[in-house]
Write a protein that holds these residues in place. Structure first.
Motif, PDB file in Angstrom:
ATOM      1  N   VAL A   1      77.522  21.716  49.705  1.00  0.00           N
ATOM      2  CA  VAL A   1      78.772  22.428  49.500  1.00  0.00           C
ATOM      3  C   VAL A   1      79.029  23.163  50.798  1.00  0.00           C
ATOM      4  O   VAL A   1      78.213  23.968  51.242  1.00  0.00           O
ATOM      5  CB  VAL A   1      78.664  23.437  48.344  1.00  0.00           C
ATOM      6  CG1 VAL A   1      79.951  24.243  48.233  1.00  0.00           C
ATOM      7  CG2 VAL A   1      78.377  22.718  47.039  1.00  0.00           C
ATOM      8  N   ASP A   2      80.132  22.828  51.444  1.00  0.00           N
ATOM      9  CA  ASP A   2      80.384  23.407  52.749  1.00  0.00           C
ATOM     10  C   ASP A   2      81.821  23.874  52.889  1.00  0.00           C
ATOM     11  O   ASP A   2      82.737  23.082  53.009  1.00  0.00           O
ATOM     12  CB  ASP A   2      80.057  22.385  53.825  1.00  0.00           C
ATOM     13  CG  ASP A   2      80.145  22.992  55.208  1.00  0.00           C
ATOM     14  OD1 ASP A   2      81.006  23.863  55.426  1.00  0.00           O
ATOM     15  OD2 ASP A   2      79.358  22.594  56.067  1.00  0.00           O
ATOM     16  N   LEU A   3      81.971  25.173  52.870  1.00  0.00           N
ATOM     17  CA  LEU A   3      83.280  25.783  52.969  1.00  0.00           C
ATOM     18  C   LEU A   3      84.026  25.344  54.207  1.00  0.00           C
ATOM     19  O   LEU A   3      85.210  25.006  54.161  1.00  0.00           O
ATOM     20  CB  LEU A   3      83.110  27.297  53.012  1.00  0.00           C
ATOM     21  CG  LEU A   3      84.355  28.057  53.403  1.00  0.00           C
ATOM     22  CD1 LEU A   3      85.409  27.912  52.328  1.00  0.00           C
ATOM     23  CD2 LEU A   3      84.026  29.507  53.647  1.00  0.00           C
ATOM     24  N   SER A   4      83.343  25.322  55.319  1.00  0.00           N
ATOM     25  CA  SER A   4      84.002  25.011  56.574  1.00  0.00           C
ATOM     26  C   SER A   4      84.581  23.603  56.559  1.00  0.00           C
ATOM     27  O   SER A   4      85.676  23.348  57.055  1.00  0.00           O
ATOM     28  CB  SER A   4      83.004  25.160  57.712  1.00  0.00           C
ATOM     29  OG  SER A   4      83.512  24.578  58.869  1.00  0.00           O
ATOM     30  N   ILE A   5      83.851  22.674  55.971  1.00  0.00           N
ATOM     31  CA  ILE A   5      84.350  21.306  55.915  1.00  0.00           C
ATOM     32  C   ILE A   5      85.603  21.230  55.062  1.00  0.00           C
ATOM     33  O   ILE A   5      86.585  20.577  55.424  1.00  0.00           O
ATOM     34  CB  ILE A   5      83.251  20.348  55.396  1.00  0.00           C
ATOM     35  CG1 ILE A   5      82.234  20.125  56.513  1.00  0.00           C
ATOM     36  CG2 ILE A   5      83.855  19.025  54.937  1.00  0.00           C
ATOM     37  CD1 ILE A   5      81.130  19.153  56.167  1.00  0.00           C
ATOM     38  N   GLU A   6      85.593  21.927  53.953  1.00  0.00           N
ATOM     39  CA  GLU A   6      86.776  21.923  53.085  1.00  0.00           C
ATOM     40  C   GLU A   6      87.987  22.479  53.818  1.00  0.00           C
ATOM     41  O   GLU A   6      89.091  21.949  53.729  1.00  0.00           O
ATOM     42  CB  GLU A   6      86.509  22.752  51.821  1.00  0.00           C
ATOM     43  CG  GLU A   6      85.402  22.197  50.941  1.00  0.00           C
ATOM     44  CD  GLU A   6      85.689  20.786  50.462  1.00  0.00           C
ATOM     45  OE1 GLU A   6      86.855  20.443  50.237  1.00  0.00           O
ATOM     46  OE2 GLU A   6      84.723  20.006  50.335  1.00  0.00           O
ATOM     47  N   LEU A   7      87.784  23.553  54.540  1.00  0.00           N
ATOM     48  CA  LEU A   7      88.894  24.147  55.278  1.00  0.00           C
ATOM     49  C   LEU A   7      89.403  23.199  56.351  1.00  0.00           C
ATOM     50  O   LEU A   7      90.603  23.087  56.586  1.00  0.00           O
ATOM     51  CB  LEU A   7      88.457  25.467  55.927  1.00  0.00           C
ATOM     52  CG  LEU A   7      88.419  26.681  55.009  1.00  0.00           C
ATOM     53  CD1 LEU A   7      87.919  27.901  55.773  1.00  0.00           C
ATOM     54  CD2 LEU A   7      89.804  26.967  54.434  1.00  0.00           C
ATOM     55  N   GLN A   8      88.503  22.500  56.995  1.00  0.00           N
ATOM     56  CA  GLN A   8      88.916  21.580  58.049  1.00  0.00           C
ATOM     57  C   GLN A   8      89.741  20.430  57.480  1.00  0.00           C
ATOM     58  O   GLN A   8      90.699  19.960  58.101  1.00  0.00           O
ATOM     59  CB  GLN A   8      87.692  21.050  58.807  1.00  0.00           C
ATOM     60  CG  GLN A   8      87.047  22.131  59.678  1.00  0.00           C
ATOM     61  CD  GLN A   8      85.752  21.668  60.320  1.00  0.00           C
ATOM     62  OE1 GLN A   8      85.702  20.665  61.013  1.00  0.00           O
ATOM     63  NE2 GLN A   8      84.667  22.397  60.087  1.00  0.00           N
TER      64      GLN A   8
ATOM     65  N   VAL B   1      80.064  21.605  53.142  1.00  0.00           N
ATOM     66  CA  VAL B   1      78.867  22.268  53.641  1.00  0.00           C
ATOM     67  C   VAL B   1      79.231  23.587  54.295  1.00  0.00           C
ATOM     68  O   VAL B   1      80.310  23.731  54.830  1.00  0.00           O
ATOM     69  CB  VAL B   1      78.165  21.424  54.721  1.00  0.00           C
ATOM     70  CG1 VAL B   1      76.839  22.062  55.079  1.00  0.00           C
ATOM     71  CG2 VAL B   1      77.964  20.027  54.235  1.00  0.00           C
ATOM     72  N   MET B   2      78.358  24.526  54.266  1.00  0.00           N
ATOM     73  CA  MET B   2      78.644  25.789  54.931  1.00  0.00           C
ATOM     74  C   MET B   2      78.384  25.680  56.427  1.00  0.00           C
ATOM     75  O   MET B   2      77.289  25.375  56.849  1.00  0.00           O
ATOM     76  CB  MET B   2      77.743  26.879  54.350  1.00  0.00           C
ATOM     77  CG  MET B   2      78.221  27.382  53.013  1.00  0.00           C
ATOM     78  SD  MET B   2      79.116  28.923  53.218  1.00  0.00           S
ATOM     79  CE  MET B   2      79.895  29.048  51.614  1.00  0.00           C
ATOM     80  N   PRO B   3      79.380  25.906  57.214  1.00  0.00           N
ATOM     81  CA  PRO B   3      79.291  25.774  58.670  1.00  0.00           C
ATOM     82  C   PRO B   3      78.401  26.847  59.287  1.00  0.00           C
ATOM     83  O   PRO B   3      78.062  27.831  58.646  1.00  0.00           O
ATOM     84  CB  PRO B   3      80.714  25.963  59.133  1.00  0.00           C
ATOM     85  CG  PRO B   3      81.340  26.767  58.058  1.00  0.00           C
ATOM     86  CD  PRO B   3      80.632  26.466  56.779  1.00  0.00           C
TER      87      PRO B   3
END
Lengths: 254, 254
Positions: A202-209, A251-253
């Motif tokens: 689970v990666d916040l940064s990937i979702e935002l990107q 994934v969390m960046p």
DNA sequence: CCTTGTGAAATCTTTCACAGCT
DNA sequence: AGCTGTGAAAGATTTCACAAGG
């Protein structure tokens, strides 16, 4: 992602498609809500709308589980809740450990969604000696030194990694060596695991990107007709049959 | 999931597959790491291993962006970092608001991965008047009453919802009405949005349920050969070419 | 008459395998 | 000689559309 069912043919497995498995929790949540409102039966159309998918997909998904509906009527809510729970393995208790009790780890520990679905936070583990003994969400934090013993004593097979990226692989190795075979990774790293161990990320940064990518597209298209950003949108629409849904991990960046 | 590119043909769009878009952030992270180690070039094989995919997939993915490699040599790291960043829209600044500053919202606010990739936390918003003014991660929390003004003043087009499930749709509606067109949802609910608005969800409970499904399978298979749980696993293996990966979304359960 | 369950078609994604460029 | 870029094959997922059951 992160599943790799490459190994063993899995004997009695009825081979439910991965995409379907990923949606079962969604259906289960919608069904649970209906159950709480004492709704006895539901049609594929209604349930699909509540889960945000289209009805053909839902019926196909259910067809992999068996014929649990009644033509002309729909599905019995309680019965379906039970069948899906069983299929997902939620009729048993899953002790879980969370490693890395920082902001995120604490948030996860406090998160109520665990208990409701057969998951139980068996222990919280952190490398900081200062944390040891302090209760988070009512559970005392234990030191990493005891990781193996904790896993073993509690019969844990699912671990959650919420450490900084640098520590994740090491923690992962220890979890796996101690017997954990499923890992939910919040650290922004690719984890290497032996065959037979499942990792989901689970990666916040990937979702935002991914959102940024689409946002950029919109801005580009829009520029051709109006001024720039900000376009008050019109009537709401249920996402029931928008695009491909249940997928892309995160994934969390760093 | 949550993309629904149904609307407008999107003129100059080269139509990059959604599955590819979902992996670009992964490649970018691996490339950034190489860049920091001053590695000048990398082959598809090496990069794929670092990103946890197989090399054919990576080359195919890159082929949608253009021909950025050199046959016989590989890819120029810096150049590729730039191209992927541009493609993802990360060369510009994306102000983001986080709504719902509970445990999770605070964790997200403190999360360092934002700034590193063109994302900037423009504001933190919470419905609790007690929170107003208190700094979280160095940013003062503002009250929900001012949501529209905050969105407008900061030109925000991406919003993160970390509220309880019950408040999510309402917050979502206000964000959308105020001009937000991309939403990352951590609340365990299906959000309804108008066409043209993208929603992605992250749900811990769903991820755990998917793991439980596979865990249950393993237990079943295993029972046929050994005693029960706990099987110390052997040699590590890089997940490079395990199973289908980047997909299944998630949501925070109730 | 209504809604499920499902073959078959359409679409999307991954993998193969090799021609083509450096 | 090595590694990219890509048609074409294989596989997975979604959607269609309708026969069958209640």
């Amino acid at each position: 992602m992160a599943t790799g069912r490459t190994h063993r043919p899995a004997t009695r497995s009825r081979g439910i498609p991965e995409a379907t498995v990923a949606r079962l929790p969604l259906y289960l949540r919608a069904l649970t809500a209906l159950s709480e409102r004492s709704v006895p039966t539901v049609s594929s159309e209604e349930l699909a709308a509540a889960a945000g998918v289209n009805s053909a997909k839902l019926r196909k998904d259910f067809s992999y589980l068996g014929s649990y509906g009644t033509r002309g009527v729909g599905y019995d809510v309680e019965y379906l809740v039970y069948q899906i729970s069983r299929e997902l393995g939620l009729t048993q208790d899953w002790p879980v450990v969370i490693v890395g009790i920082g902001n995120l780890g604490a948030a996860l520990a406090n998160y109520g969604g665990f208990a409701s679905r057969g998951f139980r936070v068996a222990a919280l583990i952190d490398a900081d000696p200062e944390m040891a003994g302090k209760p988070v969400a009512g559970i005392p934090v234990q030191h990493t030194d005891d990781l193996e013993k904790i896993i073993d004593d509690n019969g844990v097979s699912i671990g959650v990694i919420a450490t900084p990226a640098g520590a994740a692989q090491q923690v992962c190795d220890r979890l796996v060596a101690a017997g954990v075979t499923s890992i939910l990774n919040f650290a922004p790293t690719v984890l290497s695991v032996p065959d037979g161990v499942d990792v989901r990320k689970v990666d916040l940064s990937i979702e935002l990107q991914i959102l940024a990518f689409h946002e950029q597209r919109k801005a580009g298209e829009e520029a051709a007709e109006t001024d720039g950003r900000r376009r008050p949108v019109a009537a709401r629409k249920t996402p029931a049959d928008k695009g491909p849904d249940g997928d892309v991990p995160a994934v969390m960046p760093a």
